[in-house]
Design a protein around this motif. Structure first.
Motif, mmCIF file in Angstrom:
data_model
loop_
_atom_site.group_PDB
_atom_site.id
_atom_site.type_symbol
_atom_site.label_atom_id
_atom_site.label_comp_id
_atom_site.label_asym_id
_atom_site.label_seq_id
_atom_site.Cartn_x
_atom_site.Cartn_y
_atom_site.Cartn_z
ATOM 1 N N ARG A 119 0.831 -1.201 0.000
ATOM 2 C CA ARG A 119 0.000 0.000 0.000
ATOM 3 C C ARG A 119 0.868 1.255 0.000
ATOM 4 N NH1 ARG A 119 -5.325 1.540 2.057
ATOM 5 N NH2 ARG A 119 -5.277 3.672 2.879
ATOM 6 N N ALA A 120 1.973 1.220 0.749
ATOM 7 C CA ALA A 120 2.853 2.380 0.849
ATOM 8 C C ALA A 120 3.720 2.569 -0.389
ATOM 9 C CB ALA A 120 3.746 2.262 2.084
ATOM 10 N N MET A 121 3.685 1.627 -1.325
ATOM 11 C CA MET A 121 4.349 1.794 -2.622
ATOM 12 C C MET A 121 3.336 1.991 -3.756
ATOM 13 S SD MET A 121 7.613 -0.835 -2.562
ATOM 14 C CE MET A 121 6.769 -2.255 -1.863
ATOM 15 N N GLY A 122 2.058 2.038 -3.417
ATOM 16 C CA GLY A 122 1.031 2.165 -4.450
ATOM 17 C C GLY A 122 0.879 0.908 -5.279
ATOM 18 N N LEU A 123 1.210 -0.265 -4.714
ATOM 19 C CA LEU A 123 1.224 -1.515 -5.465
ATOM 20 C C LEU A 123 0.069 -2.443 -5.133
ATOM 21 C CD1 LEU A 123 5.034 -2.460 -5.470
ATOM 22 C CD2 LEU A 123 3.687 -1.424 -7.306
#
Length: 318
Positions: free
Chosen positions: A229-233
């Motif tokens: 989530r914190a990498m937008g993945l």
């Protein structure tokens, strides 16, 4: 045989398909939305930091300067800032997937629709951890090659086929067991063996591809999903399931993950395959393979061995 659940089938978007307009694999608007959220909440940059170190080492073997460079859709401006501080370029243009107020020479755009026309402008293009999420990678590479000057260099890093294999398997088995079928949750990633051919098809010369598997360890699968989530993945597939994940299925996934992919100390493995690809735009100064029969010395002489004649034809054994 695993099959899609009835609920999953009902939730898959039934978009209009034509021969020329297949359903896109990814939802670009959702990708941008999730990247914006990740950047706002604090981007997890451990893979990006590794990619920056690697591109520094790879470019270090190229003994030339690149007056104008392009950072193509790297999720955060880390590559742009590294290039500007490297002393290898005079200027860097960034094509960002989301707005970046205050970032100089920054355009917001889509790597599948480059805004540079057909006039070659750039001496170098770098793209880190972005191109695995484009719907038309061959078309993107063609546009990129057209944006580079003759003898221009492209270096890219994207996530490959082994990425998140543990999470993929755990979800598939949990969903099949708990719900009687599976739905798409982890994106399919490109295989390294295919990417060299894509570079050649796009018109790049001297293509090179290689990959490295990075193993990251977590206390539990939920720590992994927080990093994703914190990498937008997180899941941005067009045909993703739209109903909420059942709690029982999620907990069973965590159990399967721990059973199959834990180390002796109880921590869980997560694989990220980082595929590197590079290629040059054609130029007359580049090395070319010799034509058959053009050698001026014999292999036997180089090896210091006698040459044997077979069937009366010198140097042409059957």
């Amino acid at each position: 045989m695993m099959r899609l659940t009835l609920a999953a089938k009902q939730e898959l978007p039934h978009l209009r398909r034509t021969m020329n307009q297949p359903t896109p694999l990814f939802d670009p608007a959702l990708l941008r939305q999730r990247l914006s959220r990740a950047r706002r909440d604090g981007y997890a940059d451990f893979l990006m930091a590794r990619a920056i170190d690697d591109v520094d080492e790879r470019l270090g073997t190229v003994l030339r300067r690149f007056p104008l460079a392009l950072d193509l859709a790297t999720p955060i401006p880390a590559a742009t800032r590294w290039l500007r501080g490297s002393g290898r370029t005079d200027a860097v243009v960034r094509l960002s997937p989301v707005p970046e107020p205050g970032e100089p020479l920054c355009l917001v755009g889509d790597p599948e629709a480059l805004p540079f026309g057909n006039v070659p402008e750039f001496d170098l293009a770098v793209s880190l951890l972005a191109l695995h999420a484009v719907n038309d990678l061959p078309g993107t590479l063609v546009q990129l090659r057209r944006a580079l000057k003759p003898d221009g260099l492209f270096i890219g890093c994207l996530l490959g086929g082994a990425t998140l294999t543990e999470l993929r398997q755990a979800f598939q088995h949990a969903e099949s067991e708990m719900e009687g079928g599976i739905s798409p949750r982890v994106a399919p990633f490109a295989e390294v063996r295919d990417l060299g051919g894509l570079l050649q098809r796009a018109g790049f010369s001297l293509p090179v591809t290689d990959s490295e598997r990075v193993t990251v360890r977590y206390a539990d699968p939920f720590a992994l999903t927080r990093d994703l989530r914190a990498m937008g993945l997180t899941n941005a597939l067009t045909e993703r399931r739209r109903t909420p994940l059942r709690r029982a299925t999620l907990l069973r996934m965590a159990e399967i993950y721990a059973e199959r992919f834990s180390d002796h100390d109880g921590r869980l493995r997560a694989t990220f395959e980082m595929i590197w690809l590079s290629g040059w735009t054609p130029h007359e100064s580049q090395q070319k393979p010799l034509k058959p029969g053009s050698a001026k010395s014999r292999l036997a002489d180089a090896l210091g061995t006698p040459e044997h004649v077979v069937s009366g034809r010198e140097g042409n054994p059957r």
